[in-house]
Motif scaffolding. Sequence first.
Motif, PDB file in Angstrom:
ATOM      1  N   ASP A  23       9.599  12.867  14.607  1.00  0.00           N
ATOM      2  CA  ASP A  23      10.303  12.878  13.327  1.00  0.00           C
ATOM      3  C   ASP A  23       9.429  12.223  12.274  1.00  0.00           C
ATOM      4  OD1 ASP A  23      12.419  14.062  14.551  1.00  0.00           O
ATOM      5  OD2 ASP A  23      13.743  12.311  14.516  1.00  0.00           O
ATOM      6  N   TYR A  26      10.889  10.362   5.568  1.00  0.00           N
ATOM      7  CA  TYR A  26      11.207  11.148   4.378  1.00  0.00           C
ATOM      8  C   TYR A  26      12.177  10.378   3.488  1.00  0.00           C
ATOM      9  CZ  TYR A  26      15.670  12.191   6.689  1.00  0.00           C
ATOM     10  OH  TYR A  26      16.892  12.083   7.310  1.00  0.00           O
ATOM     11  N   VAL A  54      16.878  22.909   8.469  1.00  0.00           N
ATOM     12  CA  VAL A  54      16.102  21.709   8.796  1.00  0.00           C
ATOM     13  C   VAL A  54      16.358  20.661   7.714  1.00  0.00           C
ATOM     14  CG1 VAL A  54      13.804  20.725   9.109  1.00  0.00           C
ATOM     15  CG2 VAL A  54      14.326  23.006  10.013  1.00  0.00           C
ATOM     16  N   PRO A  57      12.565  16.392   8.700  1.00  0.00           N
ATOM     17  CA  PRO A  57      11.255  16.991   9.004  1.00  0.00           C
ATOM     18  C   PRO A  57      10.721  16.501  10.340  1.00  0.00           C
ATOM     19  CG  PRO A  57      11.033  15.272   7.339  1.00  0.00           C
ATOM     20  CD  PRO A  57      12.506  15.486   7.545  1.00  0.00           C
ATOM     21  N   ARG A  58      10.067  17.424  11.049  1.00  0.00           N
ATOM     22  CA  ARG A  58       9.641  17.100  12.412  1.00  0.00           C
ATOM     23  C   ARG A  58       8.370  17.867  12.755  1.00  0.00           C
ATOM     24  NH1 ARG A  58      14.191  18.250  14.486  1.00  0.00           N
ATOM     25  NH2 ARG A  58      14.963  16.110  14.499  1.00  0.00           N
ATOM     26  N   LEU A 106       4.976  22.384  12.019  1.00  0.00           N
ATOM     27  CA  LEU A 106       5.751  21.592  11.068  1.00  0.00           C
ATOM     28  C   LEU A 106       7.092  22.258  10.772  1.00  0.00           C
ATOM     29  CD1 LEU A 106       6.096  19.317   8.960  1.00  0.00           C
ATOM     30  CD2 LEU A 106       4.832  20.774   7.335  1.00  0.00           C
ATOM     31  N   LYS A 107       8.167  21.551  11.103  1.00  0.00           N
ATOM     32  CA  LYS A 107       9.504  21.985  10.709  1.00  0.00           C
ATOM     33  C   LYS A 107       9.852  21.208   9.437  1.00  0.00           C
ATOM     34  CE  LYS A 107      12.391  22.583  14.272  1.00  0.00           C
ATOM     35  NZ  LYS A 107      13.103  22.264  15.538  1.00  0.00           N
ATOM     36  N   TYR A 108       9.525  21.819   8.307  1.00  0.00           N
ATOM     37  CA  TYR A 108       9.754  21.169   7.014  1.00  0.00           C
ATOM     38  C   TYR A 108      11.171  21.463   6.530  1.00  0.00           C
ATOM     39  CZ  TYR A 108       8.275  25.910   5.650  1.00  0.00           C
ATOM     40  OH  TYR A 108       8.130  27.267   5.547  1.00  0.00           O
ATOM     41  N   ARG A 109      11.639  20.645   5.588  1.00  0.00           N
ATOM     42  CA  ARG A 109      13.008  20.800   5.109  1.00  0.00           C
ATOM     43  C   ARG A 109      13.217  22.156   4.424  1.00  0.00           C
ATOM     44  NH1 ARG A 109      13.576  14.965   2.351  1.00  0.00           N
ATOM     45  NH2 ARG A 109      11.290  15.174   2.415  1.00  0.00           N
ATOM     46  N   SER A 143       9.762  19.925   0.903  1.00  0.00           N
ATOM     47  CA  SER A 143       8.942  20.566   1.933  1.00  0.00           C
ATOM     48  C   SER A 143       7.482  20.150   1.804  1.00  0.00           C
ATOM     49  CB  SER A 143       9.060  22.092   1.815  1.00  0.00           C
ATOM     50  OG  SER A 143      10.413  22.504   1.812  1.00  0.00           O
ATOM     51  N   ASP A 146       6.971  16.754   3.071  1.00  0.00           N
ATOM     52  CA  ASP A 146       6.930  16.764   4.535  1.00  0.00           C
ATOM     53  C   ASP A 146       5.530  17.126   5.030  1.00  0.00           C
ATOM     54  OD1 ASP A 146       9.636  16.224   4.391  1.00  0.00           O
ATOM     55  OD2 ASP A 146      10.241  18.297   4.721  1.00  0.00           O
TER      56      ASP A 146
END
Length: 291
Positions: A23, A26, A54, A57-58, A106-109, A143, A146
């Motif tokens: 994680d 943010y 999402v 962010p992870r 990257l899992k961005y918002r 994003s 992130d």
Amino acid sequence: MKSLILLTCIFTSMTVLAQKKVDLPYETNSNVNWSTAEKEYYSDIWETNVVTNVAIPRLEVFEADQPNGTSVIVAPGGGLYGLSINSEGRDVAKWLNNHGITAFVLKYRLVPTLEDGIKEITEEGTNNPAKIGERVAPVLPLSIADGLAAITYIRTNAKAMKLDPNKIGFMGFSAGGAVTMGVTFNYTKATRPDFIVPVYPWMNVIGEYKIPEDAPPMLVICASDDPLGLARPSTILYTDWVTSGKNAGIHMYSKGGHGFGMKKQQLASDNWIEQFYAWALTEGLTKPTLN
């Protein structure tokens, strides 16, 4: 005995598939609120696995068995309503791993949606395209933040992960390409990517931009027949880099459409990632794999 072997195989398979997840820090934004939980599912519309909603962010960490020091942050596309998590994310990461490159998906918002964000963006794209821009506007800065946080994490932990803090790349597809370029236009000395690979980047959402004085080497990838009209902005981006005296390359395929990622279409664009790797070797950004 057969049951024991089967259980062993299943456990081994789960071990291979399991990846470390990190994680990212943010800051919250009171103007953007998520009421639907993050969800991964198969989208019949896009015919691939996607992730929506999402809010945290992870990074999904894909470590190479024999890391050569190079790492790449991979930002999947999806119009900021979703993430094409396999074709533009995990499948890319696995290919990079096989070439000694450690990858971070990257899992961005994303834009807050209901249960099926892909259905929402598809319907809005048909009936009210302006609404997409309105919903994306407050989320894109998050994003991008992130993406910058991802670089900070990797550079801070580079030594422990056997990575070179000066060989951190950022590769993004479509909306992930917008995140890539947003990172590039907003980095500090500590968060500068060492090279960037915008793949059919969504440049219209970025607006006006200024090329950084220390702009990183860039490889642009797109197809001329991109139905979203991303070919021309991609060529302009490349031209701006070259005109400013910066290091840039481009692969513009005549056919490929949009969102080809790691899909196989029996087209020249299927080989884009091999072309990226050849470019990275040429530029000294990575090392050849040892047989």
